[in-house]
Scaffold this motif. Structure first.
Motif, short mmCIF file in Angstrom:
data_model
loop_
_atom_site.label_atom_id
_atom_site.label_comp_id
_atom_site.label_asym_id
_atom_site.label_seq_id
_atom_site.Cartn_x
_atom_site.Cartn_y
_atom_site.Cartn_z
N ARG A 33 0.83 -1.20 0.00
CA ARG A 33 0.00 0.00 0.00
C ARG A 33 0.86 1.25 0.00
O ARG A 33 0.55 2.24 -0.68
CB ARG A 33 -0.92 0.02 1.22
N GLY A 34 1.96 1.23 0.74
CA GLY A 34 2.87 2.37 0.75
C GLY A 34 3.45 2.63 -0.61
O GLY A 34 3.56 3.78 -1.05
N ARG A 35 3.82 1.57 -1.32
CA ARG A 35 4.36 1.73 -2.67
C ARG A 35 3.30 2.31 -3.60
O ARG A 35 3.57 3.19 -4.41
CB ARG A 35 4.82 0.37 -3.18
N ARG A 36 2.05 1.82 -3.47
CA ARG A 36 0.96 2.30 -4.32
C ARG A 36 0.65 3.77 -4.06
O ARG A 36 0.49 4.57 -4.98
CB ARG A 36 -0.27 1.43 -4.06
N VAL A 37 0.63 4.17 -2.79
CA VAL A 37 0.33 5.55 -2.43
C VAL A 37 1.46 6.47 -2.91
O VAL A 37 1.21 7.56 -3.41
CB VAL A 37 0.11 5.69 -0.90
N ARG A 38 2.71 6.02 -2.76
CA ARG A 38 3.84 6.81 -3.22
C ARG A 38 3.76 7.05 -4.72
O ARG A 38 4.00 8.16 -5.21
CB ARG A 38 5.15 6.10 -2.86
N GLN A 39 3.37 6.03 -5.47
CA GLN A 39 3.24 6.17 -6.92
C GLN A 39 2.10 7.13 -7.26
O GLN A 39 2.25 7.98 -8.15
CB GLN A 39 2.97 4.80 -7.55
N GLN A 40 0.98 7.05 -6.56
CA GLN A 40 -0.13 7.96 -6.80
C GLN A 40 0.26 9.40 -6.50
O GLN A 40 -0.13 10.32 -7.22
CB GLN A 40 -1.35 7.55 -5.97
N MET A 41 1.03 9.60 -5.44
CA MET A 41 1.46 10.96 -5.09
C MET A 41 2.38 11.52 -6.17
O MET A 41 2.27 12.70 -6.53
CB MET A 41 2.17 10.96 -3.74
#
Length: 57
Positions: A33-41
């Motif tokens: 989830r952290g990787r996904r959120v970082r990519q979205q940001m």
């Protein structure tokens, strides 16, 4: 060094195994989830910048 668990050895050891598996799954989900959120940001930051890399606004 294993303590003597008596007749409950299977239950105790299986509960430890299940607990460790659940903790590992939680850890993997957190990292994913952290990787996904970082990519979205990063995508949002790119969208907020205008042409030429200047911020819009």
């Amino acid at each position: 060094m294993m303590p003597d668990l008596g007749k409950y050895a299977v239950e105790v050891l299986s509960s430890y195994a299940v607990s460790l598996l659940l903790l590992l799954a939680l850890l993997l989900m957190t990292f994913a989830r952290g990787r996904r959120v970082r990519q979205q940001m990063q995508e949002m930051e790119q969208q907020m910048q205008g042409p030429g890399g200047t911020p819009r606004g």
